[in-house]
Scaffold this motif. Structure first.
Motif, PDB file in Angstrom:
ATOM      1  N   SER A 143       7.228   0.005  -3.887  1.00 54.38           N
ATOM      2  CA  SER A 143       5.784  -0.092  -3.719  1.00 54.38           C
ATOM      3  C   SER A 143       5.182  -0.885  -4.871  1.00 54.38           C
ATOM      4  O   SER A 143       5.759  -0.969  -5.963  1.00 54.38           O
ATOM      5  CB  SER A 143       5.145   1.302  -3.658  1.00 54.38           C
ATOM      6  OG  SER A 143       5.165   1.899  -4.940  1.00 54.38           O
ATOM      7  N   ARG A 144       4.005  -1.427  -4.651  1.00 52.68           N
ATOM      8  CA  ARG A 144       3.308  -2.182  -5.686  1.00 52.68           C
ATOM      9  C   ARG A 144       2.974  -1.264  -6.870  1.00 52.68           C
ATOM     10  O   ARG A 144       3.046  -1.667  -8.028  1.00 52.68           O
ATOM     11  CB  ARG A 144       2.044  -2.823  -5.122  1.00 52.68           C
ATOM     12  CG  ARG A 144       1.365  -3.758  -6.090  1.00 52.68           C
ATOM     13  CD  ARG A 144       0.215  -4.512  -5.384  1.00 52.68           C
ATOM     14  NE  ARG A 144      -0.539  -5.286  -6.353  1.00 52.68           N
ATOM     15  CZ  ARG A 144      -1.522  -4.807  -7.112  1.00 52.68           C
ATOM     16  NH1 ARG A 144      -1.882  -3.547  -7.016  1.00 52.68           N
ATOM     17  NH2 ARG A 144      -2.156  -5.585  -7.963  1.00 52.68           N
ATOM     18  N   GLY A 145       2.623  -0.024  -6.580  1.00 55.47           N
ATOM     19  CA  GLY A 145       2.323   0.934  -7.639  1.00 55.47           C
ATOM     20  C   GLY A 145       3.530   1.207  -8.525  1.00 55.47           C
ATOM     21  O   GLY A 145       3.410   1.280  -9.752  1.00 55.47           O
ATOM     22  N   THR A 146       4.692   1.354  -7.911  1.00 56.29           N
ATOM     23  CA  THR A 146       5.922   1.554  -8.675  1.00 56.29           C
ATOM     24  C   THR A 146       6.215   0.331  -9.530  1.00 56.29           C
ATOM     25  O   THR A 146       6.585   0.451 -10.701  1.00 56.29           O
ATOM     26  CB  THR A 146       7.108   1.855  -7.736  1.00 56.29           C
ATOM     27  OG1 THR A 146       6.838   3.071  -7.035  1.00 56.29           O
ATOM     28  CG2 THR A 146       8.417   1.979  -8.498  1.00 56.29           C
ATOM     29  N   LEU A 147       6.031  -0.846  -8.961  1.00 56.97           N
ATOM     30  CA  LEU A 147       6.242  -2.075  -9.713  1.00 56.97           C
ATOM     31  C   LEU A 147       5.301  -2.136 -10.914  1.00 56.97           C
ATOM     32  O   LEU A 147       5.724  -2.445 -12.029  1.00 56.97           O
ATOM     33  CB  LEU A 147       6.045  -3.302  -8.828  1.00 56.97           C
ATOM     34  CG  LEU A 147       6.110  -4.650  -9.558  1.00 56.97           C
ATOM     35  CD1 LEU A 147       7.481  -4.871 -10.189  1.00 56.97           C
ATOM     36  CD2 LEU A 147       5.751  -5.780  -8.611  1.00 56.97           C
ATOM     37  N   ARG A 148       4.019  -1.817 -10.708  1.00 52.29           N
ATOM     38  CA  ARG A 148       3.048  -1.851 -11.799  1.00 52.29           C
ATOM     39  C   ARG A 148       3.457  -0.894 -12.929  1.00 52.29           C
ATOM     40  O   ARG A 148       3.378  -1.243 -14.104  1.00 52.29           O
ATOM     41  CB  ARG A 148       1.650  -1.491 -11.297  1.00 52.29           C
ATOM     42  CG  ARG A 148       0.973  -2.616 -10.549  1.00 52.29           C
ATOM     43  CD  ARG A 148      -0.470  -2.307 -10.226  1.00 52.29           C
ATOM     44  NE  ARG A 148      -1.296  -2.063 -11.394  1.00 52.29           N
ATOM     45  CZ  ARG A 148      -1.762  -3.011 -12.225  1.00 52.29           C
ATOM     46  NH1 ARG A 148      -1.449  -4.266 -12.015  1.00 52.29           N
ATOM     47  NH2 ARG A 148      -2.523  -2.689 -13.238  1.00 52.29           N
ATOM     48  N   ARG A 149       3.918   0.285 -12.573  1.00 56.89           N
ATOM     49  CA  ARG A 149       4.362   1.252 -13.582  1.00 56.89           C
ATOM     50  C   ARG A 149       5.550   0.691 -14.364  1.00 56.89           C
ATOM     51  O   ARG A 149       5.590   0.768 -15.595  1.00 56.89           O
ATOM     52  CB  ARG A 149       4.748   2.582 -12.945  1.00 56.89           C
ATOM     53  CG  ARG A 149       5.208   3.623 -13.969  1.00 56.89           C
ATOM     54  CD  ARG A 149       5.818   4.856 -13.352  1.00 56.89           C
ATOM     55  NE  ARG A 149       6.829   4.608 -12.339  1.00 56.89           N
ATOM     56  CZ  ARG A 149       8.095   4.249 -12.597  1.00 56.89           C
ATOM     57  NH1 ARG A 149       8.509   4.075 -13.829  1.00 56.89           N
ATOM     58  NH2 ARG A 149       8.943   4.073 -11.611  1.00 56.89           N
ATOM     59  N   MET A 150       6.489   0.087 -13.655  1.00 56.84           N
ATOM     60  CA  MET A 150       7.667  -0.485 -14.305  1.00 56.84           C
ATOM     61  C   MET A 150       7.264  -1.644 -15.230  1.00 56.84           C
ATOM     62  O   MET A 150       7.773  -1.762 -16.347  1.00 56.84           O
ATOM     63  CB  MET A 150       8.680  -0.947 -13.256  1.00 56.84           C
ATOM     64  CG  MET A 150       9.287   0.187 -12.469  1.00 56.84           C
ATOM     65  SD  MET A 150      10.188  -0.358 -11.008  1.00 56.84           S
ATOM     66  CE  MET A 150      11.661  -1.026 -11.753  1.00 56.84           C
ATOM     67  N   LEU A 151       6.357  -2.475 -14.761  1.00 55.51           N
ATOM     68  CA  LEU A 151       5.876  -3.595 -15.580  1.00 55.51           C
ATOM     69  C   LEU A 151       5.182  -3.081 -16.834  1.00 55.51           C
ATOM     70  O   LEU A 151       5.362  -3.624 -17.927  1.00 55.51           O
ATOM     71  CB  LEU A 151       4.941  -4.488 -14.766  1.00 55.51           C
ATOM     72  CG  LEU A 151       5.586  -5.275 -13.613  1.00 55.51           C
ATOM     73  CD1 LEU A 151       4.506  -5.946 -12.773  1.00 55.51           C
ATOM     74  CD2 LEU A 151       6.596  -6.276 -14.124  1.00 55.51           C
ATOM     75  N   GLN A 152       4.385  -2.028 -16.679  1.00 55.05           N
ATOM     76  CA  GLN A 152       3.717  -1.433 -17.847  1.00 55.05           C
ATOM     77  C   GLN A 152       4.717  -0.823 -18.810  1.00 55.05           C
ATOM     78  O   GLN A 152       4.590  -0.990 -20.023  1.00 55.05           O
ATOM     79  CB  GLN A 152       2.697  -0.380 -17.379  1.00 55.05           C
ATOM     80  CG  GLN A 152       1.481  -0.986 -16.705  1.00 55.05           C
ATOM     81  CD  GLN A 152       0.593   0.059 -16.044  1.00 55.05           C
ATOM     82  OE1 GLN A 152       1.004   1.176 -15.772  1.00 55.05           O
ATOM     83  NE2 GLN A 152      -0.653  -0.333 -15.778  1.00 55.05           N
ATOM     84  N   ASP A 153       5.713  -0.139 -18.271  1.00 58.66           N
ATOM     85  CA  ASP A 153       6.741   0.485 -19.118  1.00 58.66           C
ATOM     86  C   ASP A 153       7.460  -0.557 -19.980  1.00 58.66           C
ATOM     87  O   ASP A 153       7.884  -0.263 -21.090  1.00 58.66           O
ATOM     88  CB  ASP A 153       7.779   1.229 -18.273  1.00 58.66           C
ATOM     89  CG  ASP A 153       7.243   2.499 -17.647  1.00 58.66           C
ATOM     90  OD1 ASP A 153       6.129   2.946 -18.029  1.00 58.66           O
ATOM     91  OD2 ASP A 153       7.933   3.053 -16.763  1.00 58.66           O
ATOM     92  N   HIS A 154       7.604  -1.768 -19.441  1.00 57.27           N
ATOM     93  CA  HIS A 154       8.313  -2.841 -20.156  1.00 57.27           C
ATOM     94  C   HIS A 154       7.339  -3.809 -20.839  1.00 57.27           C
ATOM     95  O   HIS A 154       7.757  -4.872 -21.292  1.00 57.27           O
ATOM     96  CB  HIS A 154       9.218  -3.603 -19.195  1.00 57.27           C
ATOM     97  CG  HIS A 154      10.405  -2.812 -18.758  1.00 57.27           C
ATOM     98  ND1 HIS A 154      11.493  -2.589 -19.562  1.00 57.27           N
ATOM     99  CD2 HIS A 154      10.662  -2.149 -17.606  1.00 57.27           C
ATOM    100  CE1 HIS A 154      12.383  -1.853 -18.927  1.00 57.27           C
ATOM    101  NE2 HIS A 154      11.906  -1.561 -17.732  1.00 57.27           N
TER     102      HIS A 154
END
Length: 76
Positions: free
Chosen positions: A62-73
């Motif tokens: 999901s886009r939300g999961t991607l955003r979280r991953m991008l923020q984490d990195h």
């Protein structure tokens, strides 16, 4: 194509175990996932030309999961 990626992972894991020189690895699964997540995100975002919706589709998340991953990195 996926067999090429699998072959690359196998070669590198064999090298990793060889380089351990008898030491016992710990938490290898988590280490491997964390190690490959950043370059995966970087390359997919590049391929998607920075478009998160497209990148999420490529990754199958999901886009939300991607955003979280991008923020984490720290990629946002």
């Amino acid at each position: 194509m996926s067999s090429e990626i699998a072959d690359c992972v196998r070669r590198n894991l064999r090298r990793y175990f060889r380089d351990l020189d008898g030491q016992t690895p710990h938490a290898l699964y988590d280490m491997l996932l964390k190690t490959m997540e950043l370059p995966l995100l970087e390359v997919v975002m590049e391929q998607a030309e920075g478009k998160q919706t497209v990148a999420a589709e490529i990754l199958g998340i999901s886009r939300g999961t991607l955003r979280r991953m991008l923020q984490d990195h720290h990629l946002l």
